[in-house]
Design an enzyme around this catalytic site. Sequence first.
Site, PDB file in Angstrom:
ATOM      1  N   GLU A  76      24.850  -7.106  20.860  1.00  0.00           N
ATOM      2  CA  GLU A  76      25.119  -8.524  21.085  1.00  0.00           C
ATOM      3  C   GLU A  76      26.415  -8.952  20.399  1.00  0.00           C
ATOM      4  OE1 GLU A  76      22.120 -10.921  19.209  1.00  0.00           O
ATOM      5  OE2 GLU A  76      22.701 -12.750  20.276  1.00  0.00           O
ATOM      6  N   LYS A 142      23.142 -15.602  27.485  1.00  0.00           N
ATOM      7  CA  LYS A 142      21.862 -15.669  26.761  1.00  0.00           C
ATOM      8  C   LYS A 142      21.161 -17.006  27.026  1.00  0.00           C
ATOM      9  CE  LYS A 142      20.304 -14.837  21.951  1.00  0.00           C
ATOM     10  NZ  LYS A 142      20.817 -14.537  20.581  1.00  0.00           N
ATOM     11  N   CYS A 178      18.961 -10.273  22.972  1.00  0.00           N
ATOM     12  CA  CYS A 178      18.185 -10.529  21.736  1.00  0.00           C
ATOM     13  C   CYS A 178      16.997 -11.461  21.962  1.00  0.00           C
ATOM     14  CB  CYS A 178      19.132 -11.045  20.647  1.00  0.00           C
ATOM     15  SG  CYS A 178      18.624 -10.530  18.978  1.00  0.00           S
TER      16      CYS A 178
END
Lengths: 573, 573
Positions: A76, A142, A178
């Site tokens: 990430e 994300k 994540c």
Amino acid sequence: MSKDTDNSNLTADNSANTTSSPSNDRSANNVAPNEVTFALAQSHFLVGDISANADKMRQLAIQARDQGADVIVFPELALLGYPPQDLLLRPSLSGRIKSALSALSDIQDIVMIVGYPHVDHHGTFNSAAILHNGHQKGFYHKQFLPNYGVFDERRYFDKGRNQVLFDYKGITIGLLICEDLWEKSPIADLKQQGVDIIVSLNASPFETGKQDMRKTMLTQRSREHKVPIVYVNAVGGQDDLVFDGGSIVAQADGSIAHEAPRFLDQLMLATLNVDSNTFNTQEKAPLTLSRESEMYQALVVGLRDYVNHSGFGGVLVGLSGGIDSALTLCIAVDALGADKVYAVMMPYEFTSKISLEDAQAQARRLNVSYTVCPIFDAVEGIRHTLAPLFNKSPADTTEENIQARARGVILMALSNKFGHLVITTGNKSELAVGYSTLYGDMAGGFDVLKDVYKSQVYNLASYRNRLEDTPVIPERVITRPPSAELRPDQKDQDSLPDYEVLDGILTLYIDEDMGYQAIVDKGFDADMVAKTIKMVDNSEYKRRQSPIGTKISQRAFGRERRYPLVNKWSINS
Amino acid sequence: MSKDTDNSNLTADNSANTTSSPSNDRSANNVAPNEVTFALAQSHFLVGDISANADKMRQLAIQARDQGADVIVFPELALLGYPPQDLLLRPSLSGRIKSALSALSDIQDIVMIVGYPHVDHHGTFNSAAILHNGHQKGFYHKQFLPNYGVFDERRYFDKGRNQVLFDYKGITIGLLICEDLWEKSPIADLKQQGVDIIVSLNASPFETGKQDMRKTMLTQRSREHKVPIVYVNAVGGQDDLVFDGGSIVAQADGSIAHEAPRFLDQLMLATLNVDSNTFNTQEKAPLTLSRESEMYQALVVGLRDYVNHSGFGGVLVGLSGGIDSALTLCIAVDALGADKVYAVMMPYEFTSKISLEDAQAQARRLNVSYTVCPIFDAVEGIRHTLAPLFNKSPADTTEENIQARARGVILMALSNKFGHLVITTGNKSELAVGYSTLYGDMAGGFDVLKDVYKSQVYNLASYRNRLEDTPVIPERVITRPPSAELRPDQKDQDSLPDYEVLDGILTLYIDEDMGYQAIVDKGFDADMVAKTIKMVDNSEYKRRQSPIGTKISQRAFGRERRYPLVNKWSINS
């Protein structure tokens, strides 16, 4: 292993306002490959150094391709490093990122999945780009932005709203970043769209026991949705955080096919059989680390990377003969090598002979530079300066603090003169209740044991001693009652509850965020709980000026626990 | 003034998942009143002390009712204080809030609009409750949660999704909280639902020039939607923030009908003529404060409230004879009174006669306790202790830092012995470039000038001198070239650019967040810009251990500017 560089094989659609859907044309024009090899680039990327990070990605991509990988996955936000904090607000960020991404465009014959901050007129996103043969094939933003604990992602990022899937060599790959995977809906949405495999980019900071939680979560998610998951984590220290690697490949049945080592850079390859949608599992799984072992390694990596990245040639540690500085010395030597560690013993009137012997023994066993610097003259000079103002008032903690601060001044002077970083040795129990002297034993750039309770200090010292035939910490250091040696016959337990009890209360109050009554209900003495809570609350101003130290718990002091200094919350109203 | 205590007159609907709409039954059963009086409770509420805050609300509500108010409005989150930070995560929060709200329920004959944290199974919200005659008539949840600058509201709060309007005495009142009003949509939505007047609860921290921004915004919003606005702000200091009051009542034409004083507690009444939907404007507007005046008052309030709420009986300040400590002394005296301020001059070899004279003159003019404490013995003792280790190495900044740290140790010892808080005198320019000694001149609990650039220090010193016939700061202190006096004939400008130039670069880099090239494009010397940026970035570790100080700029060091310590961002890549 078959390789297919035909771009038409890679399709992605993530136009900003619609949910993308993969092409269902599974390599109709090609001989169907039956394997896809993923490279998990578990590596350390430096916060802020975009061009160096891009260079590292190039090297890793070429290396992975040469080893037969079809797809390489970076952690990430790896292009900028994590967590970049307010660097994300820099006006030149967008231009730097664009240059770096385009510098990656000459890498041929491998798909690169790159974590980066995406800036456009819709906002700033925590994103993953799909790069292939000079083209940016798509990007994913994300969706779930953590804004708790150490995380401030909503300070910087806008929320992604679209799923992204792309087809490659006959499989449909879905991207997540994540937190997305810790939530239930994103993987469910991808599954509904027909995903064959999930690729997850992570910068997941170490906490004791976290790897077990990750594996449990990955097993649940992959099993529930019958989809394999490639989970890539970052590695290395950044200020108070350590990323502990341990990247994982989970099969569709929830079993773990591959697990990368913890705390180490590793380019791990994993090959998917496209027909069965399962991974080959030829690699041997790394040893599972004990709690002490993973804590110890996190402390080593956190210190090592802070010192090296800050450009210090070595560290300076004040030895007291006690267990905190003994353990700190071990960690420093394991992090940097004995030749970069300088130990100083600064005895005064109340320093016992045992302490002098043990400090010397520690330094000798670890083979570090050791100097004894008695502080009588410094303390005397300070007391003489103060005498006319103190006017024969009786001694109290002021005089104890003067000793501690004289040591702080000496260490800082040595640091200024010789360029070594002063590391401090205060543990989490002391820092919690304020059993330490600001500008004294708290003076320094990095507090190695900041997030380690005193009872854990004992466990870690015993753990470290077990690693070698001859214990590096003299047994007596572990068994004698702890003392700050700032007045005659002083013991920590003159001022504090037994550490077992204290740490029990502190763990509930700080790590578990429980209140007075709930802690008392656990069986602790009510007065002791009240006294402990008061000490913790009243020491907030000291902690605010304390050096950083590596987070190993689920609630470390620092950015993870944000309390006002003026705080009128009382235990019983 | 008519008063109507019939509950049927007050209707609100804010069921969780539907947009509420006001009753259109405008007091059909009553004689229509033609006035409603609002009380704006611009008051200081302590962070954490829920029961004391509830008590204060009771007193203010009774006082307001006795003065003829129909509705009293408290600031944002006043029941808990703002900003409560991680106190919002406490498990017992919900129970404490419920008790406090119910303790308010015996207040009769006045509508109370109370800012509080609302916890239920939908989440935690930053809310306003409508309380009337023992009943909670409704509640509004803040819709826009700031998560930038000093704000971390998304760490704690969920987003409200509904408009809330309620009818009282023939008018429809709409509620908004702080950020909601800076956004365009919430007031537009309320207007569309037929609102007659907006009530806005705020905890808006001071920045220089902020009140002008608030007035401009209120004028725009009220004029655009042809609706009056009652804007209530908090007041008082909380750690590094100062809430500056200045509550405002804006007419539907955008004009300001009432403005409460800045920085003072005030229960301000404003009466709405229901028929014309305009406010009476009998009260005289307070004086508009100059920039220097508002900055100075913010610094006074910030220090005053930190010291008093922390329970210190006085403050201790090291005077150097220079302008920073001179201004700090003025602020301390204005904040706490001369009898609570203790000045210490700590001369050494390089302290000039002028400095000694000027320090004494400052203390004498302000009538504070003044002590001279030469540090020769302390420095000598420390140097003697270090001599064997330094081994005749030539003097460098190490020896300068020893002087500064000796002073830090002396001040802290006096603080420990006599219980006064050490306040530090470092300004924003110094702190930015690291022109200060950690644990030396940076040692203390509160840095009064932390957010004041050196050039602003001069302006504020001149401002303070103009307030009295005899200047309290000797003119010579303002005109002589600044020096740390840590070596012979030292001047700040030996190491730093002229402060005018330095502050120009720093303001662009820190407050405006501009990058290297953009600053150079403004006409500053490229090398000087590069050098300054490097100094700022390299001093992050010092700032991280610095005491708090009052924010007066739009980008203060501390929670508002979050940078990594290990930071490889370079000016030119």
